[in-house]
Design a protein around this motif. Structure first.
Motif, mmCIF file in Angstrom:
data_model
loop_
_atom_site.group_PDB
_atom_site.id
_atom_site.type_symbol
_atom_site.label_atom_id
_atom_site.label_comp_id
_atom_site.label_asym_id
_atom_site.label_seq_id
_atom_site.Cartn_x
_atom_site.Cartn_y
_atom_site.Cartn_z
ATOM 1 N N ARG A 101 0.833 -1.215 0.000
ATOM 2 C CA ARG A 101 0.000 0.000 0.000
ATOM 3 C C ARG A 101 0.861 1.256 0.000
ATOM 4 O O ARG A 101 0.544 2.237 -0.670
ATOM 5 C CB ARG A 101 -0.924 -0.024 1.212
ATOM 6 N N ASP A 102 1.974 1.213 0.739
ATOM 7 C CA ASP A 102 2.862 2.377 0.774
ATOM 8 C C ASP A 102 3.459 2.660 -0.601
ATOM 9 O O ASP A 102 3.570 3.825 -1.015
ATOM 10 C CB ASP A 102 3.990 2.157 1.784
ATOM 11 N N ILE A 103 3.851 1.595 -1.308
ATOM 12 C CA ILE A 103 4.400 1.783 -2.657
ATOM 13 C C ILE A 103 3.346 2.388 -3.569
ATOM 14 O O ILE A 103 3.615 3.334 -4.325
ATOM 15 C CB ILE A 103 4.908 0.442 -3.223
ATOM 16 N N ALA A 104 2.128 1.854 -3.503
ATOM 17 C CA ALA A 104 1.049 2.367 -4.342
ATOM 18 C C ALA A 104 0.749 3.827 -4.027
ATOM 19 O O ALA A 104 0.610 4.663 -4.937
ATOM 20 C CB ALA A 104 -0.200 1.518 -4.167
ATOM 21 N N GLN A 105 0.632 4.159 -2.759
ATOM 22 C CA GLN A 105 0.327 5.535 -2.364
ATOM 23 C C GLN A 105 1.421 6.500 -2.806
ATOM 24 O O GLN A 105 1.142 7.610 -3.276
ATOM 25 C CB GLN A 105 0.110 5.612 -0.859
ATOM 26 N N THR A 106 2.680 6.070 -2.657
ATOM 27 C CA THR A 106 3.790 6.931 -3.053
ATOM 28 C C THR A 106 3.798 7.139 -4.560
ATOM 29 O O THR A 106 3.981 8.262 -5.054
ATOM 30 C CB THR A 106 5.131 6.315 -2.598
ATOM 31 N N ALA A 107 3.588 6.067 -5.326
ATOM 32 C CA ALA A 107 3.573 6.178 -6.779
ATOM 33 C C ALA A 107 2.419 7.063 -7.254
ATOM 34 O O ALA A 107 2.594 7.906 -8.144
ATOM 35 C CB ALA A 107 3.482 4.798 -7.410
ATOM 36 N N PRO A 113 0.715 6.020 -12.799
ATOM 37 C CA PRO A 113 -0.482 5.162 -12.797
ATOM 38 C C PRO A 113 -0.213 3.827 -12.116
ATOM 39 O O PRO A 113 0.653 3.059 -12.543
ATOM 40 C CB PRO A 113 -0.786 4.960 -14.282
ATOM 41 N N THR A 114 -0.954 3.560 -11.055
ATOM 42 C CA THR A 114 -0.691 2.383 -10.226
ATOM 43 C C THR A 114 -2.005 1.800 -9.736
ATOM 44 O O THR A 114 -2.936 2.536 -9.404
ATOM 45 C CB THR A 114 0.182 2.764 -9.009
ATOM 46 N N LEU A 162 11.014 4.467 -14.832
ATOM 47 C CA LEU A 162 12.042 5.117 -14.026
ATOM 48 C C LEU A 162 11.410 5.876 -12.856
ATOM 49 O O LEU A 162 11.915 5.840 -11.726
ATOM 50 C CB LEU A 162 12.861 6.065 -14.901
ATOM 51 N N ARG A 163 10.310 6.533 -13.124
ATOM 52 C CA ARG A 163 9.630 7.296 -12.077
ATOM 53 C C ARG A 163 9.032 6.368 -11.017
ATOM 54 O O ARG A 163 9.090 6.654 -9.815
ATOM 55 C CB ARG A 163 8.547 8.191 -12.682
ATOM 56 N N PHE A 164 8.454 5.250 -11.462
ATOM 57 C CA PHE A 164 7.920 4.292 -10.492
ATOM 58 C C PHE A 164 9.042 3.736 -9.630
ATOM 59 O O PHE A 164 8.862 3.520 -8.424
ATOM 60 C CB PHE A 164 7.191 3.154 -11.212
#
Length: 282
Positions: A101-107, A113-114, A162-164
């Motif tokens: 969830r933290d990865i998704a929220q940060t992205a 787009p996640t 790269l951004r992800f």
């Protein structure tokens, strides 16, 4: 548009691995077929064990996809089977849902787009999704810890990857856990006429360039490959490696290529991407 660049390496160990089924001796009728790659995978597994991760993030090309989005599996568990030569390997892993969830929220905060994916129920025994061979094969060599499995989109626009990767690094750095990272990648799939995609001379051309890019640590150069070359060679590793490039910046990227071989119709590379010394804090 926000674009975050993480300046350190928050991963205790990272690697680029192949995922051919016969790397596992249990799925091979000829133990010599992928012996070189198997030795390299054992070395990568040993290094990951030594780094003592509490969670491993796996970037795979073969999981459940969400077109145009970075798909992060977020059930309670992942379970899957790989079958080959009438043998089967079954694996089940818990998911570190907090980190997912933290990865998704940060992205999403970084405007990448996640999608978070689940199945059946929000939690409990039915909250389970398939664990694909792109994750099972490398994880078979790694510590048995919770995982986060991510499937990058296969577009020819590579900037989002790269951004992800940068978003992934920020989430890993902030989670307070020891995080390992695997980019599960096979390379050109058109090395042999007998393979399912036939032969194309682009396979050798692309793999030669990929090996040079990885050996030099210049992962970003993979984004410059022509779409026609990619289409003809049919690699499945570009997208995961470019996420890795965004996650571990060049100035802290110390790469060691253990092996490259083409024992069947597709190329396989094993490489370690070493983290800073343990006393260096991200």
């Amino acid at each position: 548009m926000k674009c975050w660049i993480y300046l350190m390496n928050p991963f205790v160990f990272a690697c680029i691995t192949p995922h051919g089924s016969e790397i596992l001796e249990a799925l091979s009728d000829d133990a010599s077929l992928m012996a070189r790659t198997r030795r390299s995978m054992n070395s990568l597994g040993h290094a990951m064990h030594q780094s003592a991760p509490q969670v491993i993030v796996v970037l795979t090309p073969h999981g459940t996809r969400a077109e145009g989005q970075f798909a992060i599996a977020n059930p309670e568990r992942l379970r899957g089977t790989v079958e080959h030569h009438d043998h089967a390997v079954v694996m089940e892993r818990l998911v570190d849902r907090d980190l997912a969830r933290d990865i998704a929220q940060t992205a999403l905060a970084d405007e990448v787009p996640t999608a978070l994916l689940n199945y059946a129920t929000s939690e409990g025994p039915l909250s389970c999704m398939p664990l694909d061979w792109g994750a099972i094969i490398p994880l078979a060599f790694m510590p048995e810890v919770p995982v986060v499995v991510i499937n990058p989109p296969r577009a020819f626009e590579f900037t989002p990857h790269l951004r992800f990767g940068a978003s992934l690094a920020r989430a890993a750095a902030q989670c307070g856990k020891r995080v390992g990272l695997i980019a599960s990648c096979d390379w050109s799939h058109t090395h042999a006429e007998t393979g399912p995609y036939g032969f194309h001379e682009a396979a050798v051309k692309l793999d030669t360039q990929v090996v040079a890019c990885i050996e030099s640590g210049n992962f970003e150069a993979l984004a410059a490959f022509e779409p026609r070359l990619i289409e003809d060679a049919k690699p499945d590793g570009l997208w995961q490696t470019l996420v890795l490039a965004g996650a571990i910046p060049p100035h802290v990227r110390r790469v060691e290529v253990l092996s490259y071989e083409v024992p069947t119709y597709f190329g396989m590379i094993c490489a370690a991407v070493h983290a800073p010394k343990p006393d260096v804090q991200p």
